[in-house]
Motif scaffolding. Sequence first.
Motif, PDB file in Angstrom:
ATOM      1  N   VAL A 126      -4.035  -5.877  -0.727  1.00 13.94           N
ATOM      2  CA  VAL A 126      -4.883  -5.418   0.376  1.00 13.94           C
ATOM      3  C   VAL A 126      -5.636  -4.321  -0.240  1.00 13.94           C
ATOM      4  CG1 VAL A 126      -4.880  -4.237   2.487  1.00 13.94           C
ATOM      5  CG2 VAL A 126      -2.815  -5.869   1.905  1.00 13.94           C
ATOM      6  N   GLU A 127      -7.210  -4.299  -0.136  1.00 17.12           N
ATOM      7  CA  GLU A 127      -7.805  -3.304  -0.411  1.00 17.12           C
ATOM      8  C   GLU A 127      -7.695  -1.919  -0.001  1.00 17.12           C
ATOM      9  OE1 GLU A 127     -12.682  -2.729  -1.149  1.00 17.12           O
ATOM     10  OE2 GLU A 127     -12.080  -4.412  -0.215  1.00 17.12           O
ATOM     11  N   ILE A 128      -7.826  -1.118  -0.620  1.00 18.03           N
ATOM     12  CA  ILE A 128      -7.627   0.358  -0.240  1.00 18.03           C
ATOM     13  C   ILE A 128      -9.040   0.778   0.155  1.00 18.03           C
ATOM     14  CG2 ILE A 128      -6.834   2.707  -0.841  1.00 18.03           C
ATOM     15  CD1 ILE A 128      -5.115   1.331  -3.024  1.00 18.03           C
ATOM     16  N   THR A 129      -8.899   1.350   1.642  1.00 15.97           N
ATOM     17  CA  THR A 129     -10.249   1.986   1.670  1.00 15.97           C
ATOM     18  C   THR A 129      -9.874   3.437   2.257  1.00 15.97           C
ATOM     19  OG1 THR A 129     -10.058   1.098   3.844  1.00 15.97           O
ATOM     20  CG2 THR A 129     -11.384  -0.044   2.200  1.00 15.97           C
ATOM     21  N   HIS A 130     -10.782   4.309   2.862  1.00 14.72           N
ATOM     22  CA  HIS A 130     -10.342   5.604   3.313  1.00 14.72           C
ATOM     23  C   HIS A 130      -9.671   5.444   4.483  1.00 14.72           C
ATOM     24  CE1 HIS A 130     -10.793   9.913   4.183  1.00 14.72           C
ATOM     25  NE2 HIS A 130     -11.133   9.527   5.245  1.00 14.72           N
TER      26      HIS A 130
ATOM     27  N   ASN B 213      -9.329   9.474 -10.944  1.00 13.46           N
ATOM     28  CA  ASN B 213      -8.233  10.007 -11.563  1.00 13.46           C
ATOM     29  C   ASN B 213      -7.026   9.531 -10.702  1.00 13.46           C
ATOM     30  OD1 ASN B 213      -9.196  12.084 -13.257  1.00 13.46           O
ATOM     31  ND2 ASN B 213      -9.590  13.828 -11.759  1.00 13.46           N
ATOM     32  N   THR B 214      -7.305   9.399  -9.450  1.00  8.03           N
ATOM     33  CA  THR B 214      -6.163   8.461  -8.758  1.00  8.03           C
ATOM     34  C   THR B 214      -6.099   7.077  -9.403  1.00  8.03           C
ATOM     35  OG1 THR B 214      -6.840   9.885  -6.587  1.00  8.03           O
ATOM     36  CG2 THR B 214      -5.808   7.446  -6.640  1.00  8.03           C
ATOM     37  N   ARG B 215      -7.119   6.382  -9.708  1.00  4.13           N
ATOM     38  CA  ARG B 215      -7.013   5.193 -10.193  1.00  4.13           C
ATOM     39  C   ARG B 215      -6.084   5.009 -11.572  1.00  4.13           C
ATOM     40  NH1 ARG B 215     -11.727   4.081  -9.885  1.00  4.13           N
ATOM     41  NH2 ARG B 215     -11.822   3.122  -8.005  1.00  4.13           N
ATOM     42  N   LYS B 216      -6.385   6.093 -12.297  1.00  4.78           N
ATOM     43  CA  LYS B 216      -5.597   6.165 -13.622  1.00  4.78           C
ATOM     44  C   LYS B 216      -4.109   6.464 -13.516  1.00  4.78           C
ATOM     45  CE  LYS B 216      -9.598   7.670 -16.285  1.00  4.78           C
ATOM     46  NZ  LYS B 216     -10.016   9.054 -17.200  1.00  4.78           N
ATOM     47  N   ASP B 217      -4.126   7.367 -12.467  1.00 10.95           N
ATOM     48  CA  ASP B 217      -2.696   7.591 -11.964  1.00 10.95           C
ATOM     49  C   ASP B 217      -1.857   6.378 -11.565  1.00 10.95           C
ATOM     50  OD1 ASP B 217      -3.045  10.090 -12.563  1.00 10.95           O
ATOM     51  OD2 ASP B 217      -3.255  10.924 -10.608  1.00 10.95           O
ATOM     52  N   LEU B 218      -2.516   5.907 -10.526  1.00 11.46           N
ATOM     53  CA  LEU B 218      -1.860   4.497  -9.945  1.00 11.46           C
ATOM     54  C   LEU B 218      -1.685   3.381 -11.236  1.00 11.46           C
ATOM     55  CD1 LEU B 218      -3.917   3.858  -6.697  1.00 11.46           C
ATOM     56  CD2 LEU B 218      -1.504   4.736  -7.103  1.00 11.46           C
ATOM     57  N   GLN B 219      -2.492   3.308 -12.321  1.00  9.60           N
ATOM     58  CA  GLN B 219      -2.393   2.230 -13.183  1.00  9.60           C
ATOM     59  C   GLN B 219      -1.084   2.751 -13.999  1.00  9.60           C
ATOM     60  OE1 GLN B 219      -6.227   2.487 -14.862  1.00  9.60           O
ATOM     61  NE2 GLN B 219      -7.124   0.869 -13.611  1.00  9.60           N
ATOM     62  N   ARG B 220      -0.505   4.047 -13.832  1.00  8.03           N
ATOM     63  CA  ARG B 220       0.618   4.119 -14.877  1.00  8.03           C
ATOM     64  C   ARG B 220       1.736   3.742 -14.129  1.00  8.03           C
ATOM     65  NH1 ARG B 220      -0.979   7.340 -18.820  1.00  8.03           N
ATOM     66  NH2 ARG B 220      -3.022   8.485 -18.476  1.00  8.03           N
ATOM     67  N   ILE B 221       1.882   3.409 -12.972  1.00  8.25           N
ATOM     68  CA  ILE B 221       3.114   3.205 -12.342  1.00  8.25           C
ATOM     69  C   ILE B 221       3.008   1.441 -11.673  1.00  8.25           C
ATOM     70  CG2 ILE B 221       3.937   5.206 -11.675  1.00  8.25           C
ATOM     71  CD1 ILE B 221       2.959   4.541  -8.867  1.00  8.25           C
ATOM     72  N   ALA B 222       1.704   1.004 -11.995  1.00  7.57           N
ATOM     73  CA  ALA B 222       1.431  -0.483 -11.260  1.00  7.57           C
ATOM     74  C   ALA B 222       1.615  -1.474 -12.257  1.00  7.57           C
ATOM     75  CB  ALA B 222      -0.105  -0.529 -10.824  1.00  7.57           C
TER      76      ALA B 222
ATOM     77  N   PHE C 285      -1.526  -3.142  -8.785  1.00  7.48           N
ATOM     78  CA  PHE C 285      -2.841  -2.892  -8.594  1.00  7.48           C
ATOM     79  C   PHE C 285      -3.903  -3.250  -9.590  1.00  7.48           C
ATOM     80  CE2 PHE C 285      -5.818   1.078  -9.288  1.00  7.48           C
ATOM     81  CZ  PHE C 285      -6.292   0.981  -8.085  1.00  7.48           C
ATOM     82  N   HIS C 286      -4.991  -3.669  -8.792  1.00  7.08           N
ATOM     83  CA  HIS C 286      -6.301  -4.185  -9.694  1.00  7.08           C
ATOM     84  C   HIS C 286      -7.531  -3.834  -8.759  1.00  7.08           C
ATOM     85  CE1 HIS C 286      -8.189  -6.996 -12.126  1.00  7.08           C
ATOM     86  NE2 HIS C 286      -8.934  -7.463 -11.170  1.00  7.08           N
ATOM     87  N   ASP C 287      -8.253  -3.299  -9.544  1.00  4.42           N
ATOM     88  CA  ASP C 287      -9.609  -2.816  -9.111  1.00  4.42           C
ATOM     89  C   ASP C 287      -9.024  -1.731  -8.010  1.00  4.42           C
ATOM     90  OD1 ASP C 287     -10.982  -4.048 -10.978  1.00  4.42           O
ATOM     91  OD2 ASP C 287     -11.189  -5.789  -9.437  1.00  4.42           O
TER      92      ASP C 287
ATOM     93  N   THR D 265       2.397  -4.792  -2.568  1.00 12.69           N
ATOM     94  CA  THR D 265       3.666  -4.340  -2.527  1.00 12.69           C
ATOM     95  C   THR D 265       4.717  -5.147  -2.382  1.00 12.69           C
ATOM     96  OG1 THR D 265       3.693  -3.693  -0.196  1.00 12.69           O
ATOM     97  CG2 THR D 265       3.056  -1.970  -1.908  1.00 12.69           C
ATOM     98  N   GLY D 266       6.013  -4.958  -2.935  1.00 11.21           N
ATOM     99  CA  GLY D 266       7.126  -5.854  -2.423  1.00 11.21           C
ATOM    100  C   GLY D 266       8.109  -5.314  -1.709  1.00 11.21           C
ATOM    101  N   ASN D 267       9.222  -5.485  -2.109  1.00  9.86           N
ATOM    102  CA  ASN D 267      10.523  -5.015  -1.274  1.00  9.86           C
ATOM    103  C   ASN D 267      10.806  -3.376  -1.388  1.00  9.86           C
ATOM    104  OD1 ASN D 267      11.138  -7.126   0.284  1.00  9.86           O
ATOM    105  ND2 ASN D 267      12.500  -8.076  -1.229  1.00  9.86           N
TER     106      ASN D 267
END
Length: 462
Positions: free
Chosen positions: A13-17, A31-40, A77-79, A84-86
Amino acid sequence: MSRLRITDNHVAVEITHESDIGYCHDAIDDNTRKDLQRIANAQIKDLKGDKRPNLLVFPRDLGYYGDDVGEGRIIGFHDDSISTGNIMGFVGVNDTQVDIISRFSKTDGEDYFLHYMLQRVFAINLFDIKHTTSSQPIFDFLLYLFPYFLKKALRQGIYKKYRRFDYNDSNIRGSIDVSRHIRDNIPFRGTVAYSTREHTYDNEVTELIRHTIEYIKIHPMGNGVLNCDQETKDAVMTMTQATPTYNSRDRNRIINLNLRPVTHPYYSEYTALQKICLQILRHEALKYGQEKDKIYGVLFDGAWLWEEYLGIIFSKARLEITHAKNKTGENGILLYKNKRKSLYPDFYRKTDVAETSFVLDAKYKQLDQEVDNISREDLFQMITYMHVLPARHCALLYPIEQKESSTSTIVPSSPLQLQGDGGEIIGIGIPIVNEPEFSKYCGSQGIIEKQLVVEIKKKKWM
């Protein structure tokens, strides 16, 4: 600070505001994208462990299905698309916080279903969660866990170890501390400074637990957490009596003394309790520490929670149903006659007659009322359980969203009749209610639980 609120079991699902899966205060920046990529896209077991002491994952820390949960992902997370899963709970990286709430949460963000399951599984009875997830989700989840681990640890006895005590009196029963004696007792006044090494309940571990208890007491939910049942009350009193030297000003010193985990083989349950206590007492430091790329949070596997929640319902109703547990090797059924290999249905009843034997399979998945979209793997798994047991009946237990226009009630699907040796598979969708207040939610969901028990009891195989 960027914060996302996402529901479980959403795909790409695409993240928007303003999106259908949640919100973020600002558009997704670099910065948010980089943070998410560390756990995605990374397996939980690669994020967990000694290198990530501030990330708690359950049921792994409970010792049930650790490896299965560890192979899952927190998020994909991609682009700018997220899946998400369970997994549900709270996780943060640097200035990015992600709340993964259940897909049955209210539109205003209150996740009554996740809180309700946690309270049922960890034996907490709260009827007001006004002070919960929206502000401090990690702290609220830790509060649910504390009584469970406290009671579990105390079943091994009060933690006892040798500790050095300093005295200054006339009843000498240890080695004299010359420097302290000169400093404190000159001119001589009839006392001697000495030290002893005593095997005592009052030590840094029990003091840490006491500090946690006192800290929880001042929280709005503290009274409900520490007084949820008689065993918890007794445990709190036991730890209070075991720590007569408690001093609230010693909190930082006690925390530092507990940074090394308990490794005593006899007091093995205290390792998890010690970790929970440190997380509670240091929850602000978890978020605002100086360590770069720190991953912190509390995560729960929805499939495990759903199964344990159903197990609580069946146990309270005293149904004659066996709850098998995979990694602990409890209550399995043998697959072969001449070789020891066990299978572990979620719940089952085995009798001498196949017609009165059955399997109940808990699935935290999105299924329709006719269970037509059950996966091939799940279908083969259930048929295997039925054949080996042997049993003629299998019911799939899964949550469904309450329809606004209908009264919540449990309606089983039409049975799917198997060829060959026969047998039937049915789906039992369990409505997850939607109420404006948590106290009403608890009452309404309790009615659904009673309906489930009645539905199972009236089946001809019972």
